[in-house]
Design an enzyme around this catalytic site. Structure first.
Site, short mmCIF file in Angstrom:
data_model
loop_
_atom_site.label_atom_id
_atom_site.label_comp_id
_atom_site.label_asym_id
_atom_site.label_seq_id
_atom_site.Cartn_x
_atom_site.Cartn_y
_atom_site.Cartn_z
N GLY A 47 0.90 -1.26 0.16
CA GLY A 47 0.06 0.09 -0.12
C GLY A 47 0.65 1.18 0.04
O GLY A 47 1.91 1.32 0.58
N GLN A 52 3.37 9.76 0.61
CA GLN A 52 4.62 9.20 0.97
C GLN A 52 5.86 9.45 -0.50
O GLN A 52 6.84 9.12 -0.28
CB GLN A 52 4.57 7.65 0.91
CG GLN A 52 3.84 7.39 2.31
CD GLN A 52 3.53 5.69 2.33
OE1 GLN A 52 2.40 5.40 1.88
NE2 GLN A 52 4.46 5.06 2.85
N CYS A 95 5.71 -0.24 6.96
CA CYS A 95 5.25 0.83 6.38
C CYS A 95 6.62 1.30 5.65
O CYS A 95 7.63 1.23 6.20
CB CYS A 95 5.09 2.20 7.28
SG CYS A 95 4.57 3.67 6.38
N LEU A 96 6.34 1.76 4.25
CA LEU A 96 7.54 1.86 3.45
C LEU A 96 8.16 3.09 3.80
O LEU A 96 9.62 3.64 3.71
CB LEU A 96 7.04 2.11 1.93
CG LEU A 96 6.59 0.82 1.32
CD1 LEU A 96 6.12 1.00 0.04
CD2 LEU A 96 7.78 -0.15 1.32
N HIS A 137 -4.53 1.66 7.65
CA HIS A 137 -3.07 2.15 7.76
C HIS A 137 -2.67 3.17 6.96
O HIS A 137 -2.36 4.44 7.09
CB HIS A 137 -2.16 1.11 7.47
CG HIS A 137 -0.62 1.41 7.20
ND1 HIS A 137 0.33 1.00 8.04
CD2 HIS A 137 0.20 2.11 6.66
CE1 HIS A 137 1.48 1.55 8.00
NE2 HIS A 137 1.42 2.15 6.81
N GLU A 138 -3.38 3.33 5.48
CA GLU A 138 -3.11 4.14 4.40
C GLU A 138 -3.80 5.41 4.53
O GLU A 138 -3.25 6.74 4.42
CB GLU A 138 -3.24 3.55 2.96
CG GLU A 138 -2.54 2.53 2.73
CD GLU A 138 -1.03 2.60 2.79
OE1 GLU A 138 -0.73 3.80 2.63
OE2 GLU A 138 -0.24 1.67 3.04
N HIS A 141 -2.10 7.73 6.78
CA HIS A 141 -1.14 8.73 6.02
C HIS A 141 -1.77 10.04 5.75
O HIS A 141 -1.21 11.20 5.85
CB HIS A 141 -0.57 8.00 5.01
CG HIS A 141 0.50 6.84 5.37
ND1 HIS A 141 1.80 7.30 5.86
CD2 HIS A 141 0.49 5.59 5.19
CE1 HIS A 141 2.43 6.22 5.98
NE2 HIS A 141 1.84 5.22 5.60
NI NI Z 1 2.54 3.28 5.68
#
Ligand code: NI
Length: 173
Positions: A47, A52, A95-96, A137-138, A141
């Site tokens: 995701g 991001q 998370c990236l 989660h996304e 962000h």
């Molecule tokens: Ni994330």
């Protein structure tokens, strides 16, 4: 399509609140979603929110298909949670933007969503399991919230310290 740089914590840009997409989904938004998807696959991740890669828009891409299954890219523009279950479920998240850190987060087990898809059509959909975890989660962000913000202060500080150390080692390598 292009692979873009992924911002990592504690980059201040990750803390900002993303703005809704106004006036429908355009080719420019689709080009952004194409870049996001390519960036997410290359990372690799399941995701990615637009912020991001430094774009403060309420856009998310996701692919939660398993290894060996066909790719199943999904796109969410202006997603909203219409309903969340009282029942919660734990999941070990990563998370990236917070590389190398994984920890268990408790979230509502099921949610009902409304969003615009890649073509701008309005969709309502129920999510559970990994889909529910990932979309929540996304969507965090989009509010400038990272999964580590849900941890205790001690755990969060440990995570950030680990992240800083890993970055220093990477810079020396
Ligand atoms: Ni994330």
């Amino acid at each position: 399509m292009a692979i873009r740089d992924i911002l990592t914590a504690p980059d201040i840009r990750l803390k900002q609140k993303s703005k809704p997409v106004e006036g429908g989904v355009t080719d420019a938004h689709r080009a952004l979603m194409d870049d996001m998807l390519e960036t997410m696959y290359a990372a690799p991740g399941i995701g990615l929110a637009a912020i991001q890669i430094g774009e403060p828009l309420r856009i998310i891409v996701m692919d939660i298909s398993r290894d060996g299954e066909d790719k199943a890219p999904r796109y969410f523009v202006n997603p909203e949670i219409l309903w969340a279950s009282e029942e919660t479920a734990p999941y070990e998240e990563g998370c990236l933007s917070v590389p190398e850190i994984y920890d268990e987060i408790e979230r509502p087990a099921r949610v009902k969503l409304r969003y615009l898809n890649y073509h701008g059509a309005e969709i309502e959909e129920d999510a559970e399991g990994l889909f529910a975890v990932c979309i929540q989660h996304e969507m965090d962000h989009l509010e400038g919230v990272l999964f580590i913000d849900h941890l205790s202060r001690l755990k969060r500080e440990n995570a950030l310290r680990k992240l800083k150390k890993a970055r220093k080692e990477a810079a020396l390598a």
